[in-house]
Design an enzyme around this catalytic site. Sequence first.
Site, mmCIF file in Angstrom:
data_model
loop_
_atom_site.group_PDB
_atom_site.id
_atom_site.type_symbol
_atom_site.label_atom_id
_atom_site.label_comp_id
_atom_site.label_asym_id
_atom_site.label_seq_id
_atom_site.Cartn_x
_atom_site.Cartn_y
_atom_site.Cartn_z
ATOM 1 N N SER A 4 50.590 38.285 36.480
ATOM 2 C CA SER A 4 49.493 37.781 35.545
ATOM 3 C C SER A 4 48.203 38.746 35.435
ATOM 4 O O SER A 4 48.031 39.834 35.998
ATOM 5 C CB SER A 4 49.093 36.309 36.777
ATOM 6 N N LYS A 5 47.666 37.625 34.646
ATOM 7 C CA LYS A 5 46.285 38.793 34.051
ATOM 8 C C LYS A 5 45.624 39.409 35.342
ATOM 9 O O LYS A 5 44.764 40.116 35.087
ATOM 10 C CB LYS A 5 45.039 37.794 33.319
ATOM 11 N N ARG A 6 45.161 38.594 36.385
ATOM 12 C CA ARG A 6 44.890 39.392 37.640
ATOM 13 C C ARG A 6 45.581 40.575 38.292
ATOM 14 O O ARG A 6 44.518 41.623 38.858
ATOM 15 C CB ARG A 6 45.122 38.038 39.216
ATOM 16 N N GLY A 43 45.632 43.029 36.025
ATOM 17 C CA GLY A 43 44.947 43.765 35.470
ATOM 18 C C GLY A 43 45.489 44.837 35.013
ATOM 19 O O GLY A 43 44.738 45.439 33.771
#
Length: 483
Positions: free
Chosen positions: A255-257, A259
């Site tokens: 996911s975007k989390r 990084g």
Amino acid sequence: MKTRTRFAPSPTGRMHVGNLRTALYAYLIAKHDGGDFLLRIEDTDQERFVEGAVEIIYRTMQETGLIHDEGPDKDGGVGPYVQSERQAAGIYMEYAKKLIEKGEAYYCFCDEERLNTLKTKVGEDGKEIRVYDKHCLHLSKEEIEANLAAGKPFVIRQNNPTTGTTTFHDEIYGDITVENAELDDMVLIKSDGFPTYNFANVVDDHLMGITHVVRGNEYLSSSPKYNRLYDAFGWEVPVYVHCPLITDETHKKLSKRSGHSSFEDLLEQGFVTEAVVNFVALLGWSPEDNEEIMSLDDLIRKFDYRRINKSPAVFDYAKLKWMNGEYIKKMDDEAYLKLAMPYVEAAVKRDVDKEKIAMMVKSRIEVFTEIPEKVAFFEEVPEYDNALYENKKAKCDPEKALALLKEVLPLLEGTDDFSNDGLFSLLSAFGAEKEYKTNFIMWPIRTALSGLAMTPGGATELMSVLGKEESLQRIQKAIEKLS
């Protein structure tokens, strides 16, 4: 038939690694077979549209070398290649009405209030979804015409059977059979007149002659509905290639989390485009020879989609960094310096040979963002403990380092040849005279110049870059510090 594949991204922001892999696999399948690779922009979900995202798609495709044969900017005769333009041309409504005539679809006039009363079930993603009860399927022709004449809002739904089974074949997962009772009457045309992704991609893939459809395995559950659409139209079903999920190291969906979930994230973190493409190709696939470092041409030659794995692919960040380091080592100096110099110039402001500094770290970095940390000492020696002079291999300690630096300082003051070779010859002769081993001489000098245990170059190389005045000042300060 000639192999034709497509990449059909939605312009919703940066390109996710999973989307890049889909584009890459579709490209490799087409090019391996000498076929065509198409780019189609799927912008029918207007709520998720992000300004500038189309430009990101074009830029990413260009940078990664995934050059399309047909697309919005290259008409191959089956355009438009942008779904909103196709919608404006009435293509989707035309085919939806054909399904209505066949009894394979129907108008639905249910409002939000009624839909909210329907039963729900939990989908594969864990979210609750409403199960439509076919209420509007039973409207008479007169009722439908009256509602349309009155301008009542509607959607068009697929009419799926509630008994029996539907079987479809995927090249990776084999034959999959589902109960038709599980197939909801999905919306084909939304109330705003735009098609859903599920309908538009079937119509477009057929009209564009797509032979192989590559997508993530989250679409496996929707494939029976797609097949029923193909069958309803009497069209040939394409070859399905569903790719495994990409997870992070904790085996959760990338996911975007994390990084580093998008192509642009990775470029900003100092990765080389070619290394990213190579790495992404191996997220769920491997060549027969198990080679890991491969150019795009190598991938085209070796790619066999039947070797794609079913199990989730782990995004191993450490492996990507290793692979990137291998690509950096092999880069020609001109290309390397173009990417490395901004990092060196940001970290080192003094008037020294920055290109030489950049070349010193070329074989010592895995990503370009590591450069500032490795070269910052050229600008200023960091704070360090005198214990750094302790080195068993060099048989050195702070006391011996102090004595050595006091001996070599006048020697260095007396020479004007501050080239690497000149300094090495000078210190080697000094060592031979004093019967000092080279390591015993160089360790304290290098520590005094850098304040670090590890540097990208040796003592004489560092002095040749820093110059005589700066080198002598640093050695003098080290003597004061050790005293």
